[in-house]
Motif scaffolding. Structure first.
Motif, PDB file in Angstrom:
ATOM      1  N   UNK A 123       0.818  -1.205   0.000  1.00 25.82           N
ATOM      2  CA  UNK A 123       0.000   0.000   0.000  1.00 25.82           C
ATOM      3  C   UNK A 123       0.860   1.266   0.000  1.00 25.82           C
ATOM      4  N   UNK A 124       1.917   1.275   0.786  1.00 27.41           N
ATOM      5  CA  UNK A 124       2.809   2.434   0.815  1.00 27.41           C
ATOM      6  C   UNK A 124       3.473   2.652  -0.538  1.00 27.41           C
ATOM      7  N   UNK A 125       3.920   1.576  -1.171  1.00 31.84           N
ATOM      8  CA  UNK A 125       4.550   1.690  -2.487  1.00 31.84           C
ATOM      9  C   UNK A 125       3.530   2.179  -3.508  1.00 31.84           C
ATOM     10  N   UNK A 126       2.341   1.590  -3.499  1.00 34.40           N
ATOM     11  CA  UNK A 126       1.293   1.993  -4.449  1.00 34.40           C
ATOM     12  C   UNK A 126       0.976   3.476  -4.317  1.00 34.40           C
ATOM     13  N   UNK A 127       0.956   3.963  -3.098  1.00 30.54           N
ATOM     14  CA  UNK A 127       0.646   5.373  -2.858  1.00 30.54           C
ATOM     15  C   UNK A 127       1.714   6.302  -3.444  1.00 30.54           C
ATOM     16  N   UNK A 128       2.945   5.809  -3.568  1.00 31.86           N
ATOM     17  CA  UNK A 128       4.033   6.626  -4.083  1.00 31.86           C
ATOM     18  C   UNK A 128       4.171   6.618  -5.590  1.00 31.86           C
ATOM     19  N   UNK A 129       3.346   5.838  -6.281  1.00 31.13           N
ATOM     20  CA  UNK A 129       3.447   5.698  -7.731  1.00 31.13           C
ATOM     21  C   UNK A 129       2.531   6.662  -8.464  1.00 31.13           C
ATOM     22  N   UNK A 168       9.461  11.232  -9.292  1.00 29.19           N
ATOM     23  CA  UNK A 168       8.436  11.513  -8.295  1.00 29.19           C
ATOM     24  C   UNK A 168       8.312  10.353  -7.307  1.00 29.19           C
ATOM     25  N   UNK A 169       8.369   9.114  -7.813  1.00 27.92           N
ATOM     26  CA  UNK A 169       8.275   7.951  -6.942  1.00 27.92           C
ATOM     27  C   UNK A 169       9.414   7.948  -5.922  1.00 27.92           C
ATOM     28  N   UNK A 170      10.627   8.183  -6.389  1.00 30.91           N
ATOM     29  CA  UNK A 170      11.780   8.178  -5.490  1.00 30.91           C
ATOM     30  C   UNK A 170      11.642   9.283  -4.437  1.00 30.91           C
ATOM     31  N   UNK A 171      11.214  10.461  -4.848  1.00 35.59           N
ATOM     32  CA  UNK A 171      11.016  11.550  -3.873  1.00 35.59           C
ATOM     33  C   UNK A 171       9.952  11.179  -2.851  1.00 35.59           C
ATOM     34  N   UNK A 172       8.870  10.537  -3.316  1.00 39.39           N
ATOM     35  CA  UNK A 172       7.781  10.153  -2.413  1.00 39.39           C
ATOM     36  C   UNK A 172       8.188   9.051  -1.440  1.00 39.39           C
ATOM     37  N   UNK A 173       8.941   8.070  -1.928  1.00 37.57           N
ATOM     38  CA  UNK A 173       9.247   6.890  -1.110  1.00 37.57           C
ATOM     39  C   UNK A 173      10.549   6.998  -0.326  1.00 37.57           C
ATOM     40  N   UNK A 174      11.384   7.957  -0.697  1.00 34.87           N
ATOM     41  CA  UNK A 174      12.664   8.147  -0.008  1.00 34.87           C
ATOM     42  C   UNK A 174      12.791   9.593   0.476  1.00 34.87           C
ATOM     43  N   UNK A 175      11.837  10.064   1.290  1.00 31.21           N
ATOM     44  CA  UNK A 175      11.884  11.466   1.742  1.00 31.21           C
ATOM     45  C   UNK A 175      13.104  11.752   2.625  1.00 31.21           C
ATOM     46  N   UNK A 176      13.746  10.695   3.111  1.00 33.91           N
ATOM     47  CA  UNK A 176      14.933  10.844   3.968  1.00 33.91           C
ATOM     48  C   UNK A 176      16.043  11.606   3.241  1.00 33.91           C
ATOM     49  N   UNK A 177      16.009  11.579   1.902  1.00 32.27           N
ATOM     50  CA  UNK A 177      17.087  12.169   1.104  1.00 32.27           C
ATOM     51  C   UNK A 177      16.626  13.401   0.313  1.00 32.27           C
ATOM     52  N   UNK A 202      19.677   6.823  -6.268  1.00 36.44           N
ATOM     53  CA  UNK A 202      18.619   5.855  -5.966  1.00 36.44           C
ATOM     54  C   UNK A 202      17.758   5.605  -7.208  1.00 36.44           C
ATOM     55  N   UNK A 203      17.459   6.656  -7.957  1.00 37.88           N
ATOM     56  CA  UNK A 203      16.722   6.483  -9.221  1.00 37.88           C
ATOM     57  C   UNK A 203      17.454   5.521 -10.148  1.00 37.88           C
TER      58      UNK A 203
END
Length: 170
Positions: A41-47, A53-62, A72-73
């Motif tokens: 669900x978390x991954x789906x939400x980031x797509x 955009x996906x990397x920014x959404x799923x890796x906000x730590x960076x 990471x991309x």
């Protein structure tokens, strides 16, 4: 009313369910970065809006480290393309049956990179259909939500806007 001549499809979430394969590659990166793995669900939400955009959404730590996000991309795309994009991705029920009945033109406009797009299409048998165009993230100077990919798909599909239906984007 004009006759419908062209159907333009998005790929992920429209013709195919690809979340599980995204999750495999994302969680591989999470483990490498010593971060907690994400649920489906978390991954789906980031797509939905392309790789960056996906990397920014799923890796906000960076988020304050653009070079790290770029790295990471690159790693995600390598893993996803080489190992993971066809492991669990499946067609939604009825896709092949519907495409077999359609007599007009078909086009694909996705924000997924073109290489995994064509690999998935081939793996799932979608390449057997006559696509007047298949555009990925980097295929044209602009990507969705720009109108350019749709306009180019209509041009190649010999259809006017009132003869065209885009399926799969909000």
């Amino acid at each position: 009313m004009s006759k419908l001549r062209l159907l333009i499809f998005d790929l992920d979430g429209t013709l195919v369910d690809s979340v599980d394969d995204y999750q495999i590659s994302v969680n591989r990166l999470m483990r490498e970065e010593n971060l907690p793995e994400l649920t489906r669900s978390q991954v789906a939400h980031g797509l939905g809006h392309g790789l960056r955009s996906m990397v920014k959404n799923l890796f906000p730590h960076f988020e304050t480290q653009p070079q790290k996000l770029h790295e990471i991309e690159e790693r995600f795309l390598k893993y996803y393309l080489e190992d993971d994009c066809t492991k669990k991705t499946v067609l939604y029920p009825g896709v092949i049956e519907f495409l077999n009945t359609w007599t007009g033109h078909l086009a694909m406009v996705t924000n997924k990179s073109i290489e995994p797009t064509t690999k998935i299409m081939s793996h799932l048998g979608l390449h057997h259909f006559h696509w007047s165009s298949v555009f990925g993230y980097e295929s044209l100077p602009e990507r969705k939500p720009s109108a350019l990919p749709l306009q180019e798909a209509m041009k190649r599909g010999l259809a006017q806007p009132d003869e065209t239906l885009m399926i799969g984007d909000g």
